[in-house]
Design a protein around this motif. Sequence first.
Motif, PDB file in Angstrom:
ATOM      1  N   THR A   1      58.310  56.911  46.190  1.00 58.14           N
ATOM      2  CA  THR A   1      57.302  55.876  46.401  1.00 58.14           C
ATOM      3  C   THR A   1      58.089  54.467  46.067  1.00 58.14           C
ATOM      4  O   THR A   1      59.091  54.504  45.817  1.00 58.14           O
ATOM      5  N   PRO A   2      57.252  53.434  46.283  1.00 61.03           N
ATOM      6  CA  PRO A   2      57.690  52.086  45.996  1.00 61.03           C
ATOM      7  C   PRO A   2      58.477  51.968  44.595  1.00 61.03           C
ATOM      8  O   PRO A   2      59.295  51.092  44.184  1.00 61.03           O
ATOM      9  N   GLN A   3      58.064  52.851  43.634  1.00 54.10           N
ATOM     10  CA  GLN A   3      58.468  52.655  42.147  1.00 54.10           C
ATOM     11  C   GLN A   3      59.451  53.778  41.707  1.00 54.10           C
ATOM     12  O   GLN A   3      59.723  53.886  40.592  1.00 54.10           O
TER      13      GLN A   3
ATOM     14  N   ARG B   1      66.312  54.934  48.257  1.00 51.26           N
ATOM     15  CA  ARG B   1      65.063  54.547  47.876  1.00 51.26           C
ATOM     16  C   ARG B   1      64.139  54.895  49.087  1.00 51.26           C
ATOM     17  O   ARG B   1      62.848  55.068  48.865  1.00 51.26           O
ATOM     18  N   LEU B   2      64.394  54.861  50.571  1.00 48.43           N
ATOM     19  CA  LEU B   2      63.515  55.373  51.464  1.00 48.43           C
ATOM     20  C   LEU B   2      63.440  56.688  52.161  1.00 48.43           C
ATOM     21  O   LEU B   2      62.822  56.886  53.004  1.00 48.43           O
TER      22      LEU B   2
ATOM     23  N   ARG C   1      63.824  49.177  41.704  1.00 48.00           N
ATOM     24  CA  ARG C   1      62.693  49.888  42.265  1.00 48.00           C
ATOM     25  C   ARG C   1      62.556  49.158  43.419  1.00 48.00           C
ATOM     26  O   ARG C   1      62.575  47.851  43.638  1.00 48.00           O
ATOM     27  N   PHE C   2      61.887  49.760  44.466  1.00 49.12           N
ATOM     28  CA  PHE C   2      61.755  48.917  45.985  1.00 49.12           C
ATOM     29  C   PHE C   2      60.758  48.130  45.782  1.00 49.12           C
ATOM     30  O   PHE C   2      60.403  47.339  46.699  1.00 49.12           O
ATOM     31  N   ALA C   3      59.729  48.370  45.045  1.00 41.31           N
ATOM     32  CA  ALA C   3      58.523  47.467  44.982  1.00 41.31           C
ATOM     33  C   ALA C   3      58.987  46.263  44.346  1.00 41.31           C
ATOM     34  O   ALA C   3      58.229  44.921  44.811  1.00 41.31           O
TER      35      ALA C   3
ATOM     36  N   ARG D   1      52.498  46.466  51.569  1.00 37.57           N
ATOM     37  CA  ARG D   1      53.855  47.208  51.288  1.00 37.57           C
ATOM     38  C   ARG D   1      53.506  48.722  50.878  1.00 37.57           C
ATOM     39  O   ARG D   1      54.131  49.460  51.402  1.00 37.57           O
ATOM     40  N   GLU D   2      52.800  48.834  49.884  1.00 38.47           N
ATOM     41  CA  GLU D   2      52.390  50.135  49.578  1.00 38.47           C
ATOM     42  C   GLU D   2      51.928  51.242  50.885  1.00 38.47           C
ATOM     43  O   GLU D   2      52.305  52.228  50.969  1.00 38.47           O
TER      44      GLU D   2
ATOM     45  N   PHE E   1      54.767  51.561  53.120  1.00 41.94           N
ATOM     46  CA  PHE E   1      56.090  52.471  52.747  1.00 41.94           C
ATOM     47  C   PHE E   1      55.744  53.902  53.020  1.00 41.94           C
ATOM     48  O   PHE E   1      56.683  54.524  53.247  1.00 41.94           O
TER      49      PHE E   1
END
Length: 409
Positions: A72-74, A118-119, A89-91, A61-62, A65
């Motif tokens: 970031t995912p965070q 978030r994206l 958080r997207f994570a 995922r990291e 992304f």
Amino acid sequence: MAARAADGSGDGQDADAPLLDDLMPWSVRPLRTGRPWVMAPDAASLRARWERLVRAPADERERLFRATRARTPQTPVAALPGQATGTGRFAREEGPCPEPVRIAHGPFDEQWLLPDHRLIDAARPELWRVADGHQLFAVDHGYVPQDTGPALSVTALLPDGHSPAGRPGRIRPLYRRPDGHEPNLAPGLLGLLRARHGESVTARSVLAWALAAARRSPAGCVVPLPADTARWSAGVELGQELLRLQLRGTRGGERPRLPGGRRPYVRAAIPPVPAGLAYDPDGEALTLGTGRISPVPAGAWEFRVGGVRMLELWFERRSAAGAEGADGLEAVRPRAWPQEWTSELLELITLLALLDGLRPRQEGIADGPRITAADLRTAGVLPVPATARRPASVLGHQEEGPDGQFALL
């Protein structure tokens, strides 16, 4: 004000004409996605990309992304105004894909976007707050020497402000508040124009005039203002026709149509993977591999913005050749040419042909006596106050901030 060059981007007569930046003072920079996979020509690909991303193990995922300094995912981020998307958080995201939204990707191309803040590195929330059924967005295309294309376009969709080439322009909402309230015009401009041309002058007619008369210049988009009411009325009428075409049937209007006998049709089926795009001027035909569409007027084929052919750019964004080298989520795309792309292409050909047909009427539309920038300064319209260049406070409800907290504006 810079004088107009030999490419038609302005002339000595335009030296005293106001800039669009002064007439529509609130402007917003283009969106910056930060990761190309959040946008696509089809919504199905975006849903498939989302599913792959949220089902991937943490380490993959990291990688998928594609983190940037802004996202970031965070990264904790507020929701986009009007969009019911997560703010955690997207994570930790495991939910369904948000509904993709239709946007204007540069001039004359409509694509889809995942409306999840978030994206997106810079989604310009101030635009989303005023995007509604009353709003129109003017987008100037930046200055490119020798450009023969329009200086300005208008869309009812949220635009990303992408420029095909050259310096990116700016996005200018017609209204500063939702529901068509508070025109984004220099304070006092409407009153001055009404005193000169009558009470029928509205914010929309000012936009229509700008669409018909705007010219490129190194200093920015120039909009000569006529002193003659007959010329103003003719330009507004022409601008309303340009506006109707560019809105493509939204807001209750009719979709663009060429007269019978000149409407483009598919003469040979477009193959699942078109090998390339070419134009046959003798047969007025556009070929997509073995596929064939005609009649396609030469003016539609040659229609350019920033020196770039719009039909070639549109096809490149959808072709297998244009996707060569794509990896990760960008590689998730249709395996075969969707039928809806053919329909969109036929409409784009129609739109560009009709816009090209109106060009002769635009020539010289702003000639004659003018209301100059000096006149606007004398009337107190210029200089524009700094407050008119900032977004209005429009928040009528709470917006969800990072991790579910409510934002206060």
